[in-house]
Every structure is written in C-alpha cells, then in structure tokens.
Motif scaffolding. Structure first.
Motif, PDB file in Angstrom:
ATOM      1  N   LYS A 176       2.553   1.687  -3.367  1.00 24.44           N
ATOM      2  CA  LYS A 176       1.623   2.183  -4.374  1.00 24.44           C
ATOM      3  C   LYS A 176       1.316   3.658  -4.145  1.00 24.44           C
ATOM      4  CE  LYS A 176      -0.666  -2.193  -5.219  1.00 24.44           C
ATOM      5  NZ  LYS A 176      -1.902  -2.950  -5.044  1.00 24.44           N
ATOM      6  N   SER A 177       1.207   4.031  -2.868  1.00 25.38           N
ATOM      7  CA  SER A 177       0.913   5.440  -2.611  1.00 25.38           C
ATOM      8  C   SER A 177       2.082   6.316  -3.057  1.00 25.38           C
ATOM      9  CB  SER A 177       0.587   5.674  -1.142  1.00 25.38           C
ATOM     10  OG  SER A 177       1.746   5.555  -0.351  1.00 25.38           O
TER      11      SER A 177
ATOM     12  N   ARG B  39       0.828  -1.191   0.000  1.00 17.28           N
ATOM     13  CA  ARG B  39       0.000   0.000   0.000  1.00 17.28           C
ATOM     14  C   ARG B  39       0.876   1.259   0.000  1.00 17.28           C
ATOM     15  NH1 ARG B  39      -4.830   2.489   2.758  1.00 17.28           N
ATOM     16  NH2 ARG B  39      -3.698   3.486   4.446  1.00 17.28           N
TER      17      ARG B  39
ATOM     18  N   ARG C 297       3.985   5.633  -5.680  1.00 17.53           N
ATOM     19  CA  ARG C 297       3.857   5.764  -7.134  1.00 17.53           C
ATOM     20  C   ARG C 297       2.744   6.730  -7.487  1.00 17.53           C
ATOM     21  NH1 ARG C 297       2.433   0.261  -8.512  1.00 17.53           N
ATOM     22  NH2 ARG C 297       2.020   1.040 -10.594  1.00 17.53           N
ATOM     23  N   ALA C 298       1.667   6.666  -6.719  1.00 14.40           N
ATOM     24  CA  ALA C 298       0.559   7.583  -6.983  1.00 14.40           C
ATOM     25  C   ALA C 298       1.004   9.022  -6.778  1.00 14.40           C
ATOM     26  CB  ALA C 298      -0.613   7.255  -6.055  1.00 14.40           C
TER      27      ALA C 298
ATOM     28  N   LEU D 106      -3.817  14.710  -7.109  1.00 15.79           N
ATOM     29  CA  LEU D 106      -4.818  13.658  -6.972  1.00 15.79           C
ATOM     30  C   LEU D 106      -4.481  12.756  -5.777  1.00 15.79           C
ATOM     31  CD1 LEU D 106      -7.373  12.834  -8.476  1.00 15.79           C
ATOM     32  CD2 LEU D 106      -6.038  11.140  -9.695  1.00 15.79           C
ATOM     33  N   ALA D 107      -3.181  12.540  -5.553  1.00 15.70           N
ATOM     34  CA  ALA D 107      -2.777  11.738  -4.401  1.00 15.70           C
ATOM     35  C   ALA D 107      -3.230  12.409  -3.114  1.00 15.70           C
ATOM     36  CB  ALA D 107      -1.259  11.542  -4.407  1.00 15.70           C
ATOM     37  N   LEU D 108      -3.076  13.731  -3.059  1.00 15.77           N
ATOM     38  CA  LEU D 108      -3.520  14.460  -1.870  1.00 15.77           C
ATOM     39  C   LEU D 108      -5.024  14.340  -1.709  1.00 15.77           C
ATOM     40  CD1 LEU D 108      -1.307  17.663  -2.149  1.00 15.77           C
ATOM     41  CD2 LEU D 108      -0.987  15.691  -0.672  1.00 15.77           C
ATOM     42  N   LEU D 109      -5.766  14.466  -2.839  1.00 20.98           N
ATOM     43  CA  LEU D 109      -7.219  14.331  -2.800  1.00 20.98           C
ATOM     44  C   LEU D 109      -7.627  12.953  -2.300  1.00 20.98           C
ATOM     45  CD1 LEU D 109      -8.721  15.876  -6.032  1.00 20.98           C
ATOM     46  CD2 LEU D 109      -8.774  16.696  -3.700  1.00 20.98           C
ATOM     47  N   SER D 110      -6.807  11.955  -2.626  1.00 18.99           N
ATOM     48  CA  SER D 110      -7.154  10.597  -2.229  1.00 18.99           C
ATOM     49  C   SER D 110      -6.789  10.331  -0.771  1.00 18.99           C
ATOM     50  CB  SER D 110      -6.434   9.584  -3.121  1.00 18.99           C
ATOM     51  OG  SER D 110      -6.685   9.879  -4.467  1.00 18.99           O
ATOM     52  N   GLY D 111      -6.248  11.348  -0.093  1.00 21.53           N
ATOM     53  CA  GLY D 111      -5.961  11.192   1.327  1.00 21.53           C
ATOM     54  C   GLY D 111      -4.596  10.585   1.602  1.00 21.53           C
ATOM     55  N   ILE D 112      -3.692  10.563   0.584  1.00 23.04           N
ATOM     56  CA  ILE D 112      -2.333  10.057   0.814  1.00 23.04           C
ATOM     57  C   ILE D 112      -1.551  11.118   1.575  1.00 23.04           C
ATOM     58  CG2 ILE D 112      -0.173   9.440  -0.341  1.00 23.04           C
ATOM     59  CD1 ILE D 112      -1.969   8.219  -2.574  1.00 23.04           C
TER      60      ILE D 112
ATOM     61  N   ASP E 111       3.086  10.065  -9.650  1.00 24.25           N
ATOM     62  CA  ASP E 111       2.286  10.217 -10.861  1.00 24.25           C
ATOM     63  C   ASP E 111       1.501  11.516 -10.887  1.00 24.25           C
ATOM     64  OD1 ASP E 111       2.695   8.168 -12.538  1.00 24.25           O
ATOM     65  OD2 ASP E 111       0.718   7.258 -12.331  1.00 24.25           O
ATOM     66  N   ASN E 112       0.849  11.818  -9.779  1.00 29.04           N
ATOM     67  CA  ASN E 112      -0.098  12.928  -9.773  1.00 29.04           C
ATOM     68  C   ASN E 112      -0.270  13.386  -8.334  1.00 29.04           C
ATOM     69  OD1 ASN E 112      -2.279  14.634  -9.951  1.00 29.04           O
ATOM     70  ND2 ASN E 112      -3.345  13.381 -11.469  1.00 29.04           N
TER      71      ASN E 112
END
Lengths: 335, 234, 443
Positions: A193-194, A190, A196-197, A204-210, A200-201
């Motif tokens: 992957k976070s 996990r 890589r996320a 969007l990673a911040l929006l996804s709560g990473i 990548d972006n």
C-alpha cells in the motif's frame, strides 16, 4: 467437422501462442509500469534486465543439470528461477545505489533518467553477452507437450492438430500466480500500500512518513523478479538470444502505454491486446478460411502482415493510443 | 507559553526572503487563522512552521521544544499534522487506505482513531471503499483532514481547506474543524475566505508582505474597522 | 543540461582547440603506425559520425528531445543513394513498378482519408467510417501491391529483383536522404510530441525498428537482405582500379615514391574526406548561426523552461516539431553519405546499439548543446569504438596472461569484443553523472 477444424486451427495457431506470449508481455509490462509509477521514468534497461535474469537462470540451470537435478516433467529452469531472480535483484539494487539514486536526490528531469537507463542498458547488454555469448540457447527440458499434435489428432479424429507445449501452460499458470501475488501484495500489505501511495502522490507519501528508499528498493526487487520471470518464460517458450530481449522493449512499452503507464491492471490488459493483435495480424488465415467457408479457395496466404513486421503491430497500436488516448485505455498517470 | 510558538521567522525559497520576521502562536485547543492578501506569504509561513522551508532567522517551538531544524517527517512524529492545499489525497486508493497511510508511522493499533475520524466525517465511513479520486471536492478535503488526524496530531495545520468548495460545504468543513479543536487539538489554518474563517478563529493573524500586520483575537479583528476596510471588503 | 554555470569551463577559450589538436594527433599517430589507409578510414566514418552527432545534438542539445530511433533515420537516409544513384532496373517499372507506386498511393490515400474522416464525423459513425475506410483501403492496397511486388522481384532475382534507382549522380541522393528522414520525423513528431517526454523516446524506438525491418524485408525497394552493391561514388571520387590503370597517375605516384595501389586508396579516401569536411563545415556554420540567432535563443529558452516559455506565448510543440524534423534531416543526410562511402546498402548492419546509442554517447561526451562538442565527440568516440575492438582482446590477453589455458581463458578472450558495449555504457553513465556538460560545455 470443418467448422471444428477451423476452431482447432485458430486455437492452435493463434489463441495458444498469443496467450502465452501475452502473459510474457504482461509480466514485462508490469515491471515497466511499476518502475514508471514509483520512479517516474521509462526504464529502457528493462529488456536487458530480462536478458540478464534469464542468462543467470540458464547458468544455474546448467549447473543443476550437471548435478543431475531435474524437475520431473517441468523444466529445470523453474528451480533455477529463484536464484536468477536473487542475482538480478542484487544487480538492479546495486545499479540503483550506484546510478539512479543520485538523480532522485537532485530531482533530475525524467528524460535524464531515461537516458541514464540507456547507459545501464548498454552495460547490462554487454555483461549478458560477456557472460553467456550472443548465440541462441535452448534451455527447456522436461516433458515437451501437455497435448501433442499426434495425440490430439488420434483422440479426436480431426484433421487439424492441436499442440500445447508444457512451457506454454507453465507460462500462463506461473504468470497468473505471479500476478495474483503481486496484486495481493499491492492491495493487502502495508508495504504494498505504501508503494501505491508513493506512486499516487509522492509528496503526501513523504508527509505520511513513508520511507522513499524502502519503497524504491522493494520496487526494484519486484521489477527484477517480474523481469526475470518474464524473460525465463519467454526463453523457455521460444529460445534465449540477448538481442531478442532488447527487441522485446517495444512491445513491452507498447503494452504498458496501451494499458496506461503506472497502472498494473492496464499493463496486463495491454500485454494481451498487443500479443493477440501481433499474432492475429501476422497469422496466415488461409487454412482457417478454407475450413470455415465451404467451397472457398484462398488465393494467397491471407496473411495481413508478414511476421517480420510483428513489431509494426505493437507500434501501430502504440501510435493509435497516443493519438486518441495518451493516458492509455485504463487511465495511467502520464500525459 | 503557547503550544506552538513560531517567532521571527525569516526566509524564502531562493535568494529573496518571503517571510520577514513573521510570528505565529497557537494555544492548546484553539484555532488560529492566517489571512492576508495574495502573495502575503500565508502559505509560506505555514510551510515554514512545518519545516518545508529553510529559515534564515527565527525559531519554531512545539510544546516548548525547539524543532526549528527538524524535517517535516520528524515534525509529524512530534505531533504536527499537515493538510496541503492541493494534491492532499491518494487518488487511486480507497478512503480507508488513505486513512491507513495517514497512520503509516504508527505501530500501535489505529482502529480507534479511524473510528473517531469516521464519527467526525460520517460520509467517509459510507464511502470507505471508494477511491478518494472519485469523491467530490468537499469529501476529498474531509479525507485529507482525516488522513492528517490519523497520526493523532497535537497541532493540525490546514492550507486553505475550503479552496474550491461551495459555501455550504465550506460551512460544514468549518464546523468540523471547530469539533476537532474541541478535542484539544490546536489548529493553524490559512484561509482565503477571511471573514468566515475569522468568525471561528480564537486568534487571527493578518499577514502583509511576509510580516505580521495585525494580530488579535478573531472577533477583535472582525471588529477593527481598518482590518474590515482593507482586508474584509468593508 | 539545465544547470548553467556562469563561469567558463576549465581551460576557457583554448579548451576546444586543444581537444581538436589531440584528436588530430591521434589520427596522425594512427596513420604513421598502422598506415594512412586505415587512419583515413577511421577519420571518414568519424566525420560522418560528427554529422550524425550534430543532428542528434540539435534535437537533444537545443531542444531536449530524446530520439532513440536514430538508426531508423540513418537507414532511411541510406535508402536515398539506392533510389537516386543506382541505374533503373530495365523493365521493372513496366512489370509492376507503377503498380507498386499506385498501391502505395492507395495506402497513403486511405490513411489521409481516415484522418480527414476522423475530423469530420462524430460518435458511432466516426468509428465505423474510420474502420471501414482503413479495412477497405488495406485490402485494396494489398490487391494492387502484392502482384506488382512479385512481378518486380522476379526480374533477374539473383542480381536485381528490385525497382532500381533513377540513375542520377550520387550527390543528389544526399539531400534526398535528408528529405526522407525529415518526412518520417514529421509523422512521428506530429504524434508523439506535446505528450510526456518519454513518449517520444518510445515512439522513436519503434519507428527506428520498423524502418530497418522494412529495408530488410521489402526486396522490391532495395533488395532487402540481399543487399545492393556497387552504388556509384559521389563526384569527384574515382575508383581505385581506374586510377591504377591510368598511366598519368602511376607516373605521378612513382615520382612521389609511393606504391600506386596504396596511393590510389589513400587518394580516394582523401577525396571523401574533403567532401565530408565541406558538408560538415557548411552544416556547422549553419548550426552555429542558427544557435546564436533569436531562433536558437528561443529554442534554448524552451528547453530550459518549457512552462515559462509556453506562458510567454511560444508554441512549444510546434518548435519541437521543427527542430525534430531538422535534426532528423541532418541524420538522414549523414545516412546517405555513409552509404555512398560504403558503396553498398546492407540493411542487416543497422544495429540500434551501434547506430543509435553510440551516437548518443558521442553527443553526451562531446558536450550536449555545443555543436563543436558534437563534432569532437563524433570523431573521438568513433576512433575509440574502432580501437576498442583491437584493444579489448589485447587487454584481455594481458589480464588473463597468468591464467592457465582453458575454457575460462578462451571464453574471456573471445568475449572481450562485448567489452565495447560495457565501456560505452559506463562512459555514458559516468559522463552524465560527473560531467554532464561534456568535454566542450555549452557556453
């Protein structure tokens, strides 16, 4: 027979050293490319991070040797490596907290971060010299050869020797393990992957709560581990000298860019491309040619470029890639 | 009381305000669409609802709770899902990994949600091991919407989901959005394709210069000759 | 850098003169306590550092370009005094000099042909053609070049073994040094500019290392690590020995009550100081005029917002190339001046930490974008760099005073020299963080 001799000569003078060197560059370039992918700047302090990590590992190695601890045929430095990594990780994490974090917060231009990393490079370089001095240090112990030149000649009856040092085998095996572990981590966990996320972006990673701080910290720890491992393997294979590690920056950057900055697979390919080119271009091919072409009398050494210009090889490859494919062969993220 | 109540929002990025007392409301399970001319502040209004913009006035309430001061990440946890207009996928990650990242804040088992997303967008299941960056524009939008759905939001916000896709793909996307709304999720959407968007809208907002110009049901706005003439091209 | 605050910096108009006064005071104190010879020595290298910083400031301060290969451009500039001012080696050109030049022409020619073919051909023929020309060109070049190099290097190798120079006055070498550096900068800029900002940093790092290793290894050019000594001084600087042997000079020194040996060294240094001040002043005037001209305003506009400048129809890459070349020329000029001050070319002394990154510290501390700041930073940081060499061990002895004598203490005192690197790095980091506009902020 001559043909076999030619092949053995190529193996001995080109393939074996270039493979070991390529593995070392690949590990270094992986660190650079990870930092680039996550933190978005070219870390000029990476060479000196390698030097620092190696210096720490050497100190621990000496300590272990004093205690009478050895690792059988393998170098003692291998036991010391985890300690070296831990100290280096602590240093880069502290550096990040004290120095880089601020620039992330104000969203500074990448070139400012590059410059700050130059300052960090200075300090790390000074600390390394301060701790361990500027002299060349040999710290490899254990068995020297897996295949010795003499043994090979006696076993095969060939005129050409083939020597494979323990450190070379160790480099390739350890590098393969590290790369496997890294890719497993990036693709299967996990946190990986976070990362890589995030690379990548970021938005969007911040929006996804990473959590960016978590990603950044893990990145630094991995970079420290990669840098220390690369540095120790390079030092075991050749020798340790602080200034040489600074000079490794160019081939390492070249590897990362050739493969595409931010692309881990590319960094590995880039490392081997640079290493093989460097060794092949600076190797004197006279011997191989004499074996391979019957009746051939070479005039000179048949060396394309003298070894002093090995950095010119990385540079030339770098320039060619920048001219024709600035995103690198494996499509990095930077233009 | 509406599910989302963003009232009297005033604010902008720098010194000058872009929003001037803009109000947006969405009922549970309904679709609200924001339309308006270029530069009317449509996307800005959406970002304000999501907390990406500091408000100088007004407040945002979700399900009766005031969330005006919360960060976007916090709002995601409270049940908002946001699909940006561009850069809305992780291009070098597979479709499945994109969805996993959407569920990053969830600590429970999200496989059921993923199945729901795959049921909604069957093509994604087919391409789940392909990198999102290699998909077509329409498929990428589906990934983006799917990613946002992974947190099981109660309010899904879409910033121009049909920008740059063909009319056929647009119709399909709208169909899917209606399906999402039927599951009880409220939808707030900014659209350039005003006519088609208002057709599916329960509630429509026409913004001009950061303020509400017309507010009515989608059908009523479509029927209003003034709106048709000025904003829908006749 | 891009955070422009409208308010004037603290101290306003008096700030710059005050700092320069302090700097002058430090040099005076040095002169009175440790002798004028040493003080002027620091000042002269400080002035050269100021010119170097001026060149780097043009690239960074005006345009935001990060050049990490300053050392290479300095070294390339330093080659000029050897090529221009040294006497030609007798017989070198006959032995192989012309052939070396032909060899180099072949190399350049095949590169040009490659570029031309690359633009003309398409698809597979392009790749094949390009590779064929490169390979053929390389072997032809080596066939012509190698024997010629050997021939030249075998001419009296212990003293000469290189082509020698043109035997022209040293002052001519200064602009030539600028031209050499500008040429290298053009090639690098052409490739790396217009890409991501980091790429220029990496490419210049490479060219810096390569130029230095060429100077170290090509003995036919400047004797490599064998060094070239006795490079003639620029007009009007005399030699100390000549002064001491001149009765008129000795008499005048006696009248002033000064020892003629000391007097001669100080006079020589003063003349260098004068020369350097003239060059620095001319450059500073030109730089100030340029910075305040429409061209300078455009440069800063590009630096502060590349995207909007490009949208207004400015060719950003072209402007960047221009300023990169000009800045490198200034660096090359300073490199040539430095060699004519030292009187010898020692390629192994070109250390990137000392010649690239120290210059950067000068620019940042002085105030990026401000020419006066670069001058101040150049002299001040050079002064501190020299003094730190003395202060470091002293300080360390003081700190370790209470420690028992032994390995640890010896190690600490011995490695105090490395403290300079740490201090410089910390200065760079701290200034970037807390005072990014430097001592003399850009107006």
């Amino acid at each position: 027979m001559d043909f076999l001799n030619a092949i053995v000569a190529i193996l001995n003078y080109v393939v074996v050293p270039a493979t070991a060197y390529g593995a070392q560059l690949a590990l270094g370039a992986l660190g650079v490319t990870l930092i680039y992918g996550i933190l978005r700047f070219s870390n000029f302090a990476h060479g000196d991070t390698m030097a620092f990590g190696t210096a720490m590992t050497i100190l621990v190695t000496w300590g272990l040797q004093k205690l009478g601890l050895h690792f059988g045929p393998l170098p003692t430095a291998l036991i010391a490596l985890p300690f070296g990594i831990a100290i280096t990780a602590a240093l880069v994490l502290a550096t990040d907290r004290a120095v880089y974090a601020y620039y992330r917060k104000v969203r500074a231009a990448p070139v400012i971060l590059v410059m700050v990393s130059v300052g960090v490079m200075f300090v790390m370089n000074g600390v390394t010299r301060f701790v361990i001095g500027v002299d060349e240090i040999q710290f490899a112990d254990g068995a020297r050869f897996v295949i010795s030149a003499k043994g090979f000649r006696e076993a095969t009856g060939l005129a050409e020797p083939l020597a494979i040092r323990t450190t070379q085998v160790l480099t390739v095996v350890l590098a393969a393990l590290v790369v496997w572990a890294l890719f497993w981590f990036l693709n299967k966990t996990r946190t990986g992957k976070s990362m890589r996320a995030f690379s990548d972006n970021e938005d969007l990673a911040l929006l996804s709560g990473i959590n960016p701080n978590h990603v950044v910290a893990v990145t630094w720890i991995i970079a420290a581990a990669l840098a220390t491992t690369a540095g120790v393997l390079y030092g075991l294979d050749k020798s340790f000298k602080a200034f040489n590690y600074f000079q490794l920056l160019l081939p390492i950057f070249a590897s990362a860019i050739v493969g595409g900055l931010g692309n881990p697979l590319g960094a590995i390919a880039g490392g081997f491309i640079i290493a093989y080119s460097e060794v092949a271009v600076t190797y004197a091919w006279k011997k191989v040619a004499t074996y391979a072409i019957p009746g051939f009398e070479a005039e000179g050494l048949m060396q394309l470029l003298s070894t002093e210009y090995k950095f010119a090889v990385s540079f030339a490859i770098l320039i060619i890639v920048l001219l024709f494919k600035p995103t690198g062969l494996f499509k990095g993220k930077a233009v | 009381m509406s599910f989302l109540e963003a009232e009297n929002m005033t604010g902008g990025y720098g010194a000058a305000d872009i929003l001037h007392g803009c109000t947006l409301k969405v009922e549970k399970g309904q679709i609200a669409v924001i339309v308006g001319p270029n530069g009317a502040g449509k996307s800005t209004a959406m970002k304000a609802v999501f907390g990406m913009l500091k408000l100088r006035g007004g407040h945002v309430k979700l399900d009766g709770e005031d969330i005006t001061t919360l960060s976007p990440q916090e709002r995601v946890r409270r049940g908002m899902g946001f699909v940006p207009q561009v850069n809305n996928v992780f291009p070098t990650m597979s479709v499945e990994e994109n969805l996993e990242m959407g569920a990053f804040i969830r600590s429970d088992d999200f496989r059921g949600t993923m199945e729901q997303v795959y049921d909604l967008f069957p093509i994604l299941k087919e391409k789940r091991h392909q990198n999102a960056g290699e998909l077509s524009g329409g498929q990428r939008q589906q990934v983006a919407v799917g990613r946002a759905l992974m947190t099981q939001p109660k309010l899904l916000m879409l910033d121009e989901p049909t920008a740059g896709v063909s009319p056929i793909v647009m119709d399909e996307l709208f169909d899917r959005i209606i399906e999402v709304a039927r599951t009880g999720i409220s939808i707030l959407m900014v659209e350039q394709n005003a006519r088609q968007a208002l057709e599916i809208a329960d509630q429509g907002y026409v913004l001009v210069q950061g303020a509400n110009k017309y507010t009515d049901t989608g059908a009523a706005l479509m029927a209003d000759p003034e709106v048709r003439r000025t904003f829908l091209g006749g | 850098m891009s955070q422009h605050q409208p308010t004037a910096a603290k101290g306003g108009a008096l700030r710059a003169p005050l700092f320069f006064l302090i700097m002058a005071g430090l040099i005076m104190i040095e002169g009175m306590t440790s002798g004028w010879n040493g003080a002027l020595g620091i000042l002269n290298m400080g002035l050269i550092s100021a010119i170097l910083a001026l060149g780097v400031n043009m690239q960074w301060g005006y345009a935001g370009l990060f050049n990490t290969g300053v050392v290479g451009f300095i070294a390339l500039g330093g080659l000029a005094p050897v090529l221009i001012a040294m006497p030609p080696t007798p017989g070198a050109f006959a032995a192989g000099g012309w052939q070396i030049l032909i060899g180099l022409l072949i190399a350049v020619g095949s590169l040009v042909l490659t570029v031309w073919l690359n633009g003309r051909l398409k698809g597979k023929t392009r790749a094949l053609g390009v590779i064929a020309v490169l390979v053929a060109g390389f072997f032809l070049y080596r066939a012509v070049f190698d024997p010629a190099v050997e021939a030249v290097q075998s001419i009296n190798p212990s003293a000469l073994g290189y082509l020698g120079g043109l035997g022209l006055p040293t002052l001519f070498a200064w602009p030539v040094g600028a031209l050499l550096a500008a040429g290298a900068a053009w090639v690098i800029g052409k490739t790396a500019l217009g890409l991501r900002s980091d790429y220029l940093a990496i490419a210049t790092l490479g060219i810096g290392e390569i130029i230095v290793s060429v100077l170290r290894n090509e003995e036919w050019l400047a004797r490599g690590v064998l060094n070239v000594n006795g490079i003639p001084r620029p007009w009007p600087v005399p030699y100390e020995i000549a002064l001491q042997e001149s009765p008129a000079f000795v008499e005048r020194m006696a009248a002033l009550g000064v020892d003629p040996v000391t007097g001669s060294t100080v006079l020589v240094k003063l003349l260098y100081t004068g020369l350097f001040v003239i060059v620095l002043a001319l450059l500073l005037i030109a730089a100030q005029l340029a910075l305040n001209s429409p061209w300078g305003r455009m440069m800063r506009a590009i630096r502060d917002n590349e995207i909007s400048a490009a949208a207004m129809g400015k060719n950003v890459t072209r402007r960047h190339l221009q300023i990169f070349v000009i800045g490198s020329a200034v660096i090359g000029l300073a490199g040539a001046m430095m060699i004519s001050l030292d009187g010898q070319m020692t390629p192994s002394s070109y250390n990137p930490l000392r010649y690239t990154f120290l210059i950067w510290v000068m620019v940042i501390v002085g105030g990026s974008g401000n020419n006066w700041g670069s001058v101040l930073g150049g002299v001040l940081i050079w002064y501190l760099w020299i003094k730190a060499e003395v202060w470091g061990p002293d300080l360390m002895s003081l700190i370790t005073d209470q420690l028992a004598d032994g390995a640890v203490k010896r190690h600490l005192v011995d490695s105090a020299a490395h403290m300079r690197l740490i201090v410089m790095g910390l200065v760079l980091i701290l200034v970037l963080r807390f005072s990014p506009r430097g001592l003399l902020p850009e107006r």
